[in-house]
Design an enzyme around this catalytic site. Structure first.
Site: not given
Length: 333
Positions: A105, A24, A218
């Protein structure tokens, strides 16, 4: 490159072998244009867009792509199957090569809208959403999730979640952020750093579903860490490393394609046609240069490079010559 290039290359040739995560406020089309010149073989993802934004917003603006940007995946947020199906159709018509559903999210705003990571608690609803999207488009519909949320058992509950998706839909690709999401008590930033990484859990998931393309996300901060995971999964997804230290992305892409990465200056100058085209359309330079500030991270002159671009791009008349000035500073340091 680094010493890891001497090791045998992984065998995976999946189109998802190297991906750049949806982030984002970061992976807009200007960022993706830059990442494409750095990594011609990578799969790029948009920022998450809520399905309702596409149904009621400025589609041309929201779905604009840079020339040569593809293959690009559109990431959608939402939990209403028919709205997601309609948004997926819009994305596919706009030329996106994949529609990805965000089930990872953890932000409070996303939870309030009943989408993102909290959907891991509703696997049947996720299956309904995926099924509706698959019925609506011919491009792949994929899912990005965590290994679990809150007090879920990240072994049994993740298996239950994925088994349900595989059995109820034609899901072929799953991206897994190898951390739990804690919906209560941790901020989005803390959720990206505090829950421990569990790569072995994602490896077990891949062994359980050998025909499912599993992409690991990750904590992949360097080439050696990322490439090591390709011995266990089909692909890796770089997130903040690709943004803050984009040379990692360039080196990983070059290694997987069996070529040498271009010089940093050469890669940035390849962005010139895009920059000049955007400037001609009235786009302020700062909206583009904010994405390239990490290109020389750790190199002599990097601070001056960042400072000149950050301050100089604030001027309305700033153009490509500012980028050339910044390159001179760092290339002669």
């Amino acid at each position: 490159m680094n010493a890891a290039t001497a090791l045998p290359l992984p065998a995976s040739t999946s189109p998802w072998r190297l991906c750049v995560a949806p982030m984002m406020d970061w992976t807009d089309r200007h960022c993706r244009a830059f990442h494409r010149v750095l990594a011609p073989g990578a799969r790029l993802y948009t920022e998450m867009l809520h399905a309702q934004a596409l149904l009621h917003g400025d589609v041309a603006h929201l779905l604009a792509q840079a020339p040569g940007e593809r293959p690009t995946a559109l990431q959608l947020g939402g939990s209403e199957p028919q709205a997601l199906a309609a948004a997926a159709r819009i994305g596919a018509r706009a030329g996106y090569d994949e529609i990805n559903l965000n089930v990872g999210c953890p932000s409070a705003r996303v939870q309030a809208g009943r989408f993102g990571a909290c959907l891991m608690l509703e696997p049947a609803l996720v299956a309904d959403c995926v099924h509706a999207m698959q019925d609506a488009v011919s491009v792949p519909v994929t899912v990005k999730c965590r290994i679990g949320v809150d007090d879920q058992d990240d072994e049994a509950d993740l298996d239950r979640f994925v088994d349900g998706l595989v059995h109820a839909t034609d899901l072929g690709v799953l991206v897994v952020h190898a951390r739990k999401a804690w919906l209560k008590g941790l901020s989005p930033h803390e959720n990206r750093t505090l829950p421990p990484l569990d790569y072995a859990r994602v490896h077990r998931l891949k062994r359980r579903h050998p025909s499912l393309t599993v992409v690991l996300n990750g904590g992949l901060l360097d080439v050696a860490t990322a490439r090591a995971q390709l011995a266990h999964v089909d692909g890796v997804m770089l997130g903040r490393a690709a943004y803050h230290d984009p040379w990692v992305l360039a080196c990983m892409d070059a290694e997987l394609r069996g070529v040498q990465p271009p010089a940093r200056a050469t890669a940035l100058r390849a962005l010139k046609p895009y920059v000049e085209s955007e400037l001609a359309r009235g786009m302020p330079l700062r909206h583009i240069t904010r994405h390239v500030l990490g290109l020389y991270l750790g190199r002599p002159g990097a601070r001056r490079f960042r400072r000149l671009l950050t301050e100089g791009a604030l001027h309305q008349e700033a153009g490509w010559e500012l980028i050339e000035q910044a390159l001179v500073l760092v290339e002669t340091a």
